[in-house]
Design a protein around this motif. Structure first.
Motif, mmCIF file in Angstrom:
data_model
loop_
_atom_site.group_PDB
_atom_site.id
_atom_site.type_symbol
_atom_site.label_atom_id
_atom_site.label_comp_id
_atom_site.label_asym_id
_atom_site.label_seq_id
_atom_site.Cartn_x
_atom_site.Cartn_y
_atom_site.Cartn_z
ATOM 1 N N GLY A 44 0.782 -1.222 0.000
ATOM 2 C CA GLY A 44 0.000 0.000 0.000
ATOM 3 C C GLY A 44 0.815 1.273 0.000
ATOM 4 N N SER A 45 2.140 1.158 -0.038
ATOM 5 C CA SER A 45 2.981 2.354 0.003
ATOM 6 C C SER A 45 3.105 3.035 -1.352
ATOM 7 N N GLY A 46 2.680 2.349 -2.424
ATOM 8 C CA GLY A 46 2.779 2.931 -3.756
ATOM 9 C C GLY A 46 3.840 2.285 -4.630
ATOM 10 N N LYS A 47 4.380 1.132 -4.206
ATOM 11 C CA LYS A 47 5.467 0.492 -4.956
ATOM 12 C C LYS A 47 5.041 0.117 -6.372
ATOM 13 N N SER A 48 3.873 -0.502 -6.510
ATOM 14 C CA SER A 48 3.429 -0.927 -7.841
ATOM 15 C C SER A 48 3.186 0.272 -8.749
ATOM 16 N N THR A 49 2.627 1.331 -8.197
ATOM 17 C CA THR A 49 2.396 2.541 -8.986
ATOM 18 C C THR A 49 3.710 3.135 -9.451
ATOM 19 N N LEU A 50 4.704 3.171 -8.554
ATOM 20 C CA LEU A 50 6.021 3.688 -8.924
ATOM 21 C C LEU A 50 6.650 2.827 -10.014
ATOM 22 N N LEU A 51 6.531 1.512 -9.887
ATOM 23 C CA LEU A 51 7.074 0.613 -10.898
ATOM 24 C C LEU A 51 6.440 0.888 -12.259
ATOM 25 N N ASN A 52 5.126 1.063 -12.293
ATOM 26 C CA ASN A 52 4.435 1.316 -13.555
ATOM 27 C C ASN A 52 4.902 2.605 -14.208
ATOM 28 N N ILE A 53 5.204 3.606 -13.390
ATOM 29 C CA ILE A 53 5.681 4.875 -13.932
ATOM 30 C C ILE A 53 7.126 4.742 -14.414
ATOM 31 N N LEU A 54 7.975 4.075 -13.625
ATOM 32 C CA LEU A 54 9.357 3.851 -14.051
ATOM 33 C C LEU A 54 9.413 3.062 -15.359
ATOM 34 N N GLY A 55 8.477 2.134 -15.526
ATOM 35 C CA GLY A 55 8.461 1.301 -16.715
ATOM 36 C C GLY A 55 7.677 1.882 -17.871
ATOM 37 N N LEU A 56 7.252 3.138 -17.757
ATOM 38 C CA LEU A 56 6.488 3.815 -18.811
ATOM 39 C C LEU A 56 5.170 3.117 -19.120
ATOM 40 N N LEU A 57 4.668 2.370 -18.136
ATOM 41 C CA LEU A 57 3.361 1.743 -18.290
ATOM 42 C C LEU A 57 2.237 2.689 -17.908
ATOM 43 N N ASP A 58 2.576 3.693 -17.123
ATOM 44 C CA ASP A 58 1.587 4.653 -16.642
ATOM 45 C C ASP A 58 2.226 6.032 -16.686
ATOM 46 N N ALA A 59 1.399 7.050 -16.744
ATOM 47 C CA ALA A 59 1.881 8.433 -16.790
ATOM 48 C C ALA A 59 1.611 9.105 -15.451
ATOM 49 N N PRO A 60 2.484 9.993 -15.019
ATOM 50 C CA PRO A 60 2.229 10.718 -13.777
ATOM 51 C C PRO A 60 1.111 11.729 -13.950
ATOM 52 N N SER A 61 0.499 12.093 -12.828
ATOM 53 C CA SER A 61 -0.516 13.147 -12.875
ATOM 54 C C SER A 61 0.141 14.508 -13.034
ATOM 55 N N THR A 62 1.247 14.715 -12.338
ATOM 56 C CA THR A 62 2.053 15.930 -12.497
ATOM 57 C C THR A 62 3.515 15.522 -12.396
ATOM 58 N N GLY A 63 4.385 16.437 -12.786
ATOM 59 C CA GLY A 63 5.807 16.146 -12.743
ATOM 60 C C GLY A 63 6.333 15.737 -14.103
ATOM 61 N N ARG A 64 7.609 15.410 -14.132
ATOM 62 C CA ARG A 64 8.293 15.159 -15.402
ATOM 63 C C ARG A 64 9.059 13.841 -15.338
ATOM 64 N N ILE A 65 8.965 13.075 -16.442
ATOM 65 C CA ILE A 65 9.778 11.883 -16.630
ATOM 66 C C ILE A 65 10.553 12.053 -17.921
ATOM 67 N N ALA A 66 11.856 11.810 -17.854
ATOM 68 C CA ALA A 66 12.691 11.881 -19.052
ATOM 69 C C ALA A 66 13.476 10.586 -19.168
ATOM 70 N N ILE A 67 13.574 10.060 -20.386
ATOM 71 C CA ILE A 67 14.405 8.901 -20.671
ATOM 72 C C ILE A 67 15.426 9.332 -21.714
ATOM 73 N N HIS A 68 16.688 9.130 -21.405
ATOM 74 C CA HIS A 68 17.781 9.643 -22.243
ATOM 75 C C HIS A 68 17.599 11.140 -22.480
ATOM 76 N N ASP A 69 17.187 11.839 -21.429
ATOM 77 C CA ASP A 69 17.000 13.295 -21.441
ATOM 78 C C ASP A 69 15.882 13.766 -22.372
ATOM 79 N N ARG A 70 15.034 12.853 -22.813
ATOM 80 C CA ARG A 70 13.870 13.243 -23.614
ATOM 81 C C ARG A 70 12.622 13.146 -22.754
ATOM 82 N N ASP A 71 11.891 14.252 -22.690
ATOM 83 C CA ASP A 71 10.668 14.284 -21.904
ATOM 84 C C ASP A 71 9.666 13.292 -22.501
ATOM 85 N N VAL A 72 9.199 12.360 -21.686
ATOM 86 C CA VAL A 72 8.298 11.318 -22.171
ATOM 87 C C VAL A 72 7.000 11.908 -22.706
#
Length: 243
Positions: A44-72
Motif C-alpha cells: 500500500g505504500s505505492g510500490k506498484s504505482t512507482l514501478l508502472n511509472i518507471l516502466g512507462l506503463l503509466d503516466a504521472p498526474s504531475t511532474g516530469r519523466i525523461a528517458i535519455h534526457d527526452r521528456d516522455v
C-alpha cells in the motif's frame, strides 16, 4: 546523460463519490547506467504505482519523466511502447510465462517485436540467453514441467533477451525459497553487470534490498533516501534527491 529521470512526479486517481486519492507525492529519482537501486516499502505504500511509472506503463498526474534526457510527454504512444520494449526489462514475482509454450518459445516472444537481425536470429539469441541462465538443457520444457526457480530463470531470460538498459525487478524472489532466491538475485546482478544495465529492485525484503548500492524507502507515497529509515521518519521527511 541520465538513463531515466523523475522530477516532482505525483500520481492521483479519481474515485467515484470520494475525494481523489494521491498515491505518489513529489517523487524525485535519477537512474544512470549501471546503477543498483532498491526501493523498500510496505504493502500500500505505492510500490506498484512507482514501478508502472518507471516502466512507462503509466503516466504521472504531475511532474516530469525523461528517458535519455527526452521528456516522455513529447513522445507518441507508439514511441513510448518501442522504448519500453527495447530499453526496459521487467522481472515480476509471478513469472507470467505462457503456459502452453516451451521455455525457448517463451524467451523468443519479445524478439517477435524486434527488427533486423534480432528478429531473424530470435531462436539462436533466445537459446544463448537460456544457456546463460543455466537452462540450456530445458529448452523444450513447458512451465508446468519446471520448478519455481527454473520458471523464474526463464522469466529473467525473457526480460533480458533484448538487452534492456533498465531492469525493473518487482519482488523477484517473492515466490521462491531463500536459497533459490539468493541464486536468482545473484544471476540478475551478474547479467546486469555484464551488460551495464541499471537495476531497480522493488521489494519488502531487507536482505534483497541490501544488495543494492543506493537505497530508498517508499512511505505513504513519498520516497526517502536511506535503508535504515523507519515510518517515524515520515514525521520530518527529507525527500530523496538523487546524487
Amino acid at each position: 546523460m541520465s538513463l531515466l529521470h523523475l522530477e516532482g512526479v505525483t500520481r492521483t486517481v479519481e474515485r467515484p463519490d470520494e475525494e481523489p486519492l494521491t498515491i505518489l507525492h513529489g517523487i524525485d529519482l535519477e537512474v544512470d547506467s549501471g546503477d543498483r537501486i532498491s526501493v523498500v516499502g510496505r504493502s500500500g505504500s505505492g510500490k506498484s504505482t512507482l514501478l508502472n511509472i518507471l516502466g512507462l506503463l503509466d503516466a504521472p498526474s504531475t511532474g516530469r519523466i525523461a528517458i535519455h534526457d527526452r521528456d516522455v510527454r513529447t513522445l507518441s504512444s507508439a514511441h513510448r511502447d518501442r522504448l519500453r520494449g527495447s530499453e526496459i526489462g521487467f522481472i515480476f514475482q509471478q513469472f507470467n510465462l505462457l503456459p502452453g509454450r516451451t521455455a525457448l518459445e517463451n524467451v523468443m516472444t519479445p524478439l517477435l517485436y524486434a527488427h533486423g537481425a534480432s528478429f531473424w536470429r530470435r531462436e539462436s539469441i533466445a537459446r544463448a540467453m537460456l544457456e546463460r541462465v543455466g537452462l540450456g538443457h530445458r529448452l523444450d520444457s513447458k512451465p508446468d514441467r519446471l520448478s519455481g526457480g527454473e520458471q523464474q530463470r526463464v522469466a529473467i531470460a525473457r526480460s533480458l533477451v533484448r538487452g534492456p538498459r533498465l531492469i525493473l525487478a518487482d519482488e523477484p524472489t517473492g515466490a521462491l525459497d531463500l536459497e533459490t532466491g539468493e541464486a536468482v538475485m545473484s544471476m540478475i546482478d551478474e547479467v546486469a553487470t555484464d551488460t551495464g544495465a541499471a537495476l531497480v529492485t522493488i521489494t519488502h525484503d531487507p536482505a534483497i534490498a541490501a544488495r543494492a548500492t543506493r537505497h530508498y524507502r517508499l512511505i505513504a507515497g513519498r520516497l526517502f533516501e536511506g535503508a535504515e529509515m523507519t515510518d517515524d521518519a515520515a514525521e520530518t521527511p527529507t525527500v530523496a534527491v538523487a546524487p
